[in-house]
Design a protein around this motif. Structure first.
Motif, PDB file in Angstrom:
ATOM      1  N   PRO A  39       0.831  -1.209   0.000  1.00 17.34           N
ATOM      2  CA  PRO A  39       0.000   0.000   0.000  1.00 17.34           C
ATOM      3  C   PRO A  39       0.861   1.253   0.000  1.00 17.34           C
ATOM      4  O   PRO A  39       1.786   1.380   0.802  1.00 17.34           O
ATOM      5  CB  PRO A  39      -0.810  -0.127   1.294  1.00 17.34           C
ATOM      6  N   ALA A  40       0.565   2.160  -0.922  1.00 12.12           N
ATOM      7  CA  ALA A  40       1.397   3.359  -1.068  1.00 12.12           C
ATOM      8  C   ALA A  40       1.444   4.171   0.221  1.00 12.12           C
ATOM      9  O   ALA A  40       2.479   4.778   0.542  1.00 12.12           O
ATOM     10  CB  ALA A  40       0.874   4.219  -2.216  1.00 12.12           C
ATOM     11  N   PHE A  41       0.337   4.157   0.938  1.00 13.51           N
ATOM     12  CA  PHE A  41       0.261   4.916   2.193  1.00 13.51           C
ATOM     13  C   PHE A  41      -0.512   4.108   3.219  1.00 13.51           C
ATOM     14  O   PHE A  41      -1.448   3.385   2.884  1.00 13.51           O
ATOM     15  CB  PHE A  41      -0.469   6.256   1.989  1.00 13.51           C
ATOM     16  N   SER A  42      -0.123   4.254   4.464  1.00 14.07           N
ATOM     17  CA  SER A  42      -0.986   3.844   5.564  1.00 14.07           C
ATOM     18  C   SER A  42      -1.602   5.113   6.144  1.00 14.07           C
ATOM     19  O   SER A  42      -1.016   6.198   6.069  1.00 14.07           O
ATOM     20  CB  SER A  42      -0.198   3.084   6.641  1.00 14.07           C
ATOM     21  N   ILE A  43      -2.802   4.986   6.654  1.00 11.18           N
ATOM     22  CA  ILE A  43      -3.559   6.148   7.112  1.00 11.18           C
ATOM     23  C   ILE A  43      -3.630   6.147   8.635  1.00 11.18           C
ATOM     24  O   ILE A  43      -4.010   5.141   9.249  1.00 11.18           O
ATOM     25  CB  ILE A  43      -4.977   6.140   6.520  1.00 11.18           C
ATOM     26  N   GLU A  44      -3.248   7.269   9.228  1.00  6.95           N
ATOM     27  CA  GLU A  44      -3.292   7.412  10.683  1.00  6.95           C
ATOM     28  C   GLU A  44      -3.991   8.710  11.053  1.00  6.95           C
ATOM     29  O   GLU A  44      -3.949   9.689  10.292  1.00  6.95           O
ATOM     30  CB  GLU A  44      -1.871   7.419  11.265  1.00  6.95           C
ATOM     31  N   LEU A  45      -4.632   8.716  12.201  1.00  9.37           N
ATOM     32  CA  LEU A  45      -5.208   9.961  12.707  1.00  9.37           C
ATOM     33  C   LEU A  45      -4.102  10.832  13.285  1.00  9.37           C
ATOM     34  O   LEU A  45      -3.105  10.315  13.801  1.00  9.37           O
ATOM     35  CB  LEU A  45      -6.250   9.667  13.780  1.00  9.37           C
ATOM     36  N   PRO A  46      -4.248  12.152  13.216  1.00 10.58           N
ATOM     37  CA  PRO A  46      -3.231  13.031  13.794  1.00 10.58           C
ATOM     38  C   PRO A  46      -3.116  12.839  15.307  1.00 10.58           C
ATOM     39  O   PRO A  46      -4.072  12.416  15.967  1.00 10.58           O
ATOM     40  CB  PRO A  46      -3.737  14.440  13.465  1.00 10.58           C
ATOM     41  N   GLU A  47      -1.953  13.160  15.846  1.00 11.89           N
ATOM     42  CA  GLU A  47      -1.780  13.078  17.299  1.00 11.89           C
ATOM     43  C   GLU A  47      -2.630  14.124  18.006  1.00 11.89           C
ATOM     44  O   GLU A  47      -3.197  13.869  19.064  1.00 11.89           O
ATOM     45  CB  GLU A  47      -0.298  13.244  17.651  1.00 11.89           C
ATOM     46  N   GLU A  48      -2.685  15.318  17.439  1.00 12.02           N
ATOM     47  CA  GLU A  48      -3.468  16.406  18.031  1.00 12.02           C
ATOM     48  C   GLU A  48      -4.794  16.517  17.290  1.00 12.02           C
ATOM     49  O   GLU A  48      -4.813  16.798  16.088  1.00 12.02           O
ATOM     50  CB  GLU A  48      -2.704  17.736  17.946  1.00 12.02           C
ATOM     51  N   THR A  49      -5.883  16.279  17.988  1.00 13.57           N
ATOM     52  CA  THR A  49      -7.195  16.265  17.337  1.00 13.57           C
ATOM     53  C   THR A  49      -8.171  17.291  17.904  1.00 13.57           C
ATOM     54  O   THR A  49      -9.322  17.341  17.468  1.00 13.57           O
ATOM     55  CB  THR A  49      -7.824  14.868  17.455  1.00 13.57           C
ATOM     56  N   ASP A  50      -7.732  18.112  18.842  1.00 17.28           N
ATOM     57  CA  ASP A  50      -8.657  19.062  19.480  1.00 17.28           C
ATOM     58  C   ASP A  50      -9.259  20.025  18.454  1.00 17.28           C
ATOM     59  O   ASP A  50     -10.461  20.315  18.491  1.00 17.28           O
ATOM     60  CB  ASP A  50      -7.935  19.854  20.573  1.00 17.28           C
ATOM     61  N   GLN A  51      -8.432  20.529  17.541  1.00 21.06           N
ATOM     62  CA  GLN A  51      -8.919  21.475  16.541  1.00 21.06           C
ATOM     63  C   GLN A  51      -9.951  20.822  15.616  1.00 21.06           C
ATOM     64  O   GLN A  51     -10.962  21.424  15.265  1.00 21.06           O
ATOM     65  CB  GLN A  51      -7.762  22.026  15.713  1.00 21.06           C
ATOM     66  N   ILE A  52      -9.688  19.556  15.249  1.00 18.04           N
ATOM     67  CA  ILE A  52     -10.616  18.837  14.384  1.00 18.04           C
ATOM     68  C   ILE A  52     -11.944  18.621  15.103  1.00 18.04           C
ATOM     69  O   ILE A  52     -13.022  18.854  14.550  1.00 18.04           O
ATOM     70  CB  ILE A  52     -10.024  17.486  13.955  1.00 18.04           C
ATOM     71  N   LEU A  56     -15.509  20.190  13.762  1.00 21.00           N
ATOM     72  CA  LEU A  56     -16.558  19.297  13.278  1.00 21.00           C
ATOM     73  C   LEU A  56     -17.728  19.156  14.246  1.00 21.00           C
ATOM     74  O   LEU A  56     -18.753  18.575  13.893  1.00 21.00           O
ATOM     75  CB  LEU A  56     -15.968  17.918  12.970  1.00 21.00           C
ATOM     76  N   SER A  57     -17.586  19.691  15.440  1.00 16.67           N
ATOM     77  CA  SER A  57     -18.687  19.621  16.407  1.00 16.67           C
ATOM     78  C   SER A  57     -19.731  20.704  16.158  1.00 16.67           C
ATOM     79  O   SER A  57     -20.855  20.620  16.663  1.00 16.67           O
ATOM     80  CB  SER A  57     -18.151  19.746  17.836  1.00 16.67           C
ATOM     81  N   ASN A  58     -19.361  21.729  15.389  1.00 11.42           N
ATOM     82  CA  ASN A  58     -20.307  22.808  15.063  1.00 11.42           C
ATOM     83  C   ASN A  58     -20.118  23.204  13.607  1.00 11.42           C
ATOM     84  O   ASN A  58     -19.159  23.890  13.267  1.00 11.42           O
ATOM     85  CB  ASN A  58     -20.090  24.006  15.982  1.00 11.42           C
ATOM     86  N   LEU A  59     -21.041  22.763  12.782  1.00  8.65           N
ATOM     87  CA  LEU A  59     -20.943  23.003  11.339  1.00  8.65           C
ATOM     88  C   LEU A  59     -22.020  23.960  10.838  1.00  8.65           C
ATOM     89  O   LEU A  59     -22.325  23.994   9.645  1.00  8.65           O
ATOM     90  CB  LEU A  59     -21.044  21.663  10.598  1.00  8.65           C
ATOM     91  N   VAL A  80     -17.808  12.366  12.662  1.00  9.97           N
ATOM     92  CA  VAL A  80     -19.152  12.756  12.234  1.00  9.97           C
ATOM     93  C   VAL A  80     -20.007  11.504  12.003  1.00  9.97           C
ATOM     94  O   VAL A  80     -19.735  10.724  11.094  1.00  9.97           O
ATOM     95  CB  VAL A  80     -19.103  13.593  10.939  1.00  9.97           C
ATOM     96  N   ARG A  81     -21.029  11.339  12.816  1.00 10.38           N
ATOM     97  CA  ARG A  81     -21.947  10.218  12.625  1.00 10.38           C
ATOM     98  C   ARG A  81     -23.056  10.555  11.643  1.00 10.38           C
ATOM     99  O   ARG A  81     -23.590   9.681  10.957  1.00 10.38           O
ATOM    100  CB  ARG A  81     -22.555   9.807  13.969  1.00 10.38           C
ATOM    101  N   GLU A  82     -23.427  11.833  11.607  1.00 15.85           N
ATOM    102  CA  GLU A  82     -24.497  12.274  10.708  1.00 15.85           C
ATOM    103  C   GLU A  82     -24.251  13.727  10.340  1.00 15.85           C
ATOM    104  O   GLU A  82     -23.937  14.553  11.194  1.00 15.85           O
ATOM    105  CB  GLU A  82     -25.860  12.125  11.396  1.00 15.85           C
ATOM    106  N   TRP A  83     -24.380  14.044   9.050  1.00 10.95           N
ATOM    107  CA  TRP A  83     -24.165  15.416   8.597  1.00 10.95           C
ATOM    108  C   TRP A  83     -25.443  16.227   8.769  1.00 10.95           C
ATOM    109  O   TRP A  83     -26.546  15.715   8.513  1.00 10.95           O
ATOM    110  CB  TRP A  83     -23.753  15.442   7.122  1.00 10.95           C
ATOM    111  N   PRO A  84     -25.337  17.483   9.202  1.00 17.09           N
ATOM    112  CA  PRO A  84     -26.524  18.350   9.258  1.00 17.09           C
ATOM    113  C   PRO A  84     -27.186  18.455   7.888  1.00 17.09           C
ATOM    114  O   PRO A  84     -26.517  18.395   6.853  1.00 17.09           O
ATOM    115  CB  PRO A  84     -25.938  19.701   9.697  1.00 17.09           C
ATOM    116  N   GLU A  85     -28.495  18.634   7.878  1.00 15.15           N
ATOM    117  CA  GLU A  85     -29.246  18.631   6.628  1.00 15.15           C
ATOM    118  C   GLU A  85     -28.841  19.751   5.683  1.00 15.15           C
ATOM    119  O   GLU A  85     -28.993  19.620   4.459  1.00 15.15           O
ATOM    120  CB  GLU A  85     -30.752  18.720   6.926  1.00 15.15           C
ATOM    121  N   HIS A  86     -28.334  20.865   6.209  1.00 10.83           N
ATOM    122  CA  HIS A  86     -28.019  22.003   5.342  1.00 10.83           C
ATOM    123  C   HIS A  86     -26.705  21.822   4.576  1.00 10.83           C
ATOM    124  O   HIS A  86     -26.404  22.605   3.676  1.00 10.83           O
ATOM    125  CB  HIS A  86     -27.938  23.294   6.167  1.00 10.83           C
ATOM    126  N   ILE A  87     -25.938  20.781   4.900  1.00 11.64           N
ATOM    127  CA  ILE A  87     -24.615  20.606   4.294  1.00 11.64           C
ATOM    128  C   ILE A  87     -24.709  19.712   3.057  1.00 11.64           C
ATOM    129  O   ILE A  87     -25.371  18.675   3.053  1.00 11.64           O
ATOM    130  CB  ILE A  87     -23.622  20.002   5.312  1.00 11.64           C
TER     131      ILE A  87
END
Length: 262
Positions: A39-52, A56-59, A80-87
């Motif tokens: 696989p060309a890349f493995s995918i990892e979550l960032p160490e710092e996730t507070d900004q994310i 994403l908690s208020n869209l 994100v489990r569910e996107w707001p309807e306006h998005i």
């Protein structure tokens, strides 16, 4: 990976990131075709996730979210489990659109270019965005790097663009045992390689650099890919035998079988 690079027949090397690569390898194995998983890349979550998490908690102030790849979808689904309807969600091709539907259901608002891979990409998405209308704010969820063409188009029509790195792509580095197997493999037939991005081409060339003559062995083989932009990058890297295919797994398998039988 511990599987061998066989020297008695043309090796098949798969370079898609993520679980899609494993699924394709298993389908090939079921048909008696051994496939090496690089696989060309493995995918990892960032160490710092507070900004994310905060973003994403208020869209409420976001009208459109661009998810350019399956990896971006998998990362976004972590928050994100569910996107707001306006998005409205947007992506660059049918493959990622299917992943989006699988993650959040068929009712999510989604625009994407239809057709095979040659009709996909940022340039193919853009007319659909223009027809949809300029969003006041658009959120790009991607890895730590990415093409700037699409964000720039949004800025030109007056959209406020927010780019958020929701995952980290870690490029392939071959292990010592893999390099030893590669040293033996270059004595045999050149490989058939399936890869799906321009970045994967560069990762491949970098990964095989420790083995003398490995680059020549690689480029004398055949490459399967899904987009003319990747085809151009492969030619720049030295490949002469390149075939475009749909990203559909059955189509890819058929192309691999045909190439091995030729």
């Amino acid at each position: 990976m511990n599987e061998p690079l066989r020297t008695t027949s043309r090796p098949v090397i798969l370079m898609r990131p993520g679980e899609a690569n494993n699924r394709l390898a298993e389908l090939l194995e079921a048909q008696g075709i051994h496939a090496v998983r690089w696989p060309a890349f493995s995918i990892e979550l960032p160490e710092e996730t507070d900004q994310i998490t905060e973003r994403l908690s208020n869209l409420d102030d976001v009208e459109m979210v661009v998810l350019p790849s399956p990896a971006s979808v998998a990362a976004a689904a972590h928050w994100v489990r569910e996107w707001p309807e306006h998005i409205t969600l947007a992506t660059v091709g049918e493959g990622t659109a299917r992943v989006i539907r699988a993650a959040w259901g068929p009712k999510v608002k989604l625009i994407y270019p239809e057709g095979d891979a040659s009709h996909s990409g940022s340039e193919a998405l853009w007319p659909l965005v223009q027809a949809h209308g300029a969003p006041s704010r658009v959120l790009f969820l991607r890895g730590q790097t990415g093409r700037e063409w699409l964000p720039e188009q949004f800025r030109r029509i007056g959209s406020d663009v927010v780019v958020l790195s929701t995952y980290i792509r870690v490029p392939l580095e071959l292990t010592v045992p893999q390099l030893h197997r590669l040293e033996k493999a270059i004595l045999g037939p050149s490989p058939l390689i399936y890869l799906t991005s321009t970045d994967a081409v560069d990762v491949l060339m970098h990964a095989v650099r420790p083995v003398p003559n490995a680059r020549m062995w690689i480029t004398r083989g055949k490459a399967l890919t899904i987009h003319p932009r990747v085809e151009s990058r492969l030619r720049e890297a030295g490949f002469q035998s390149i075939e475009l295919t749909s990203p559909d797994e059955n189509e890819v398998i058929a192309r691999i079988r045909e190439s091995l039988a030729a």
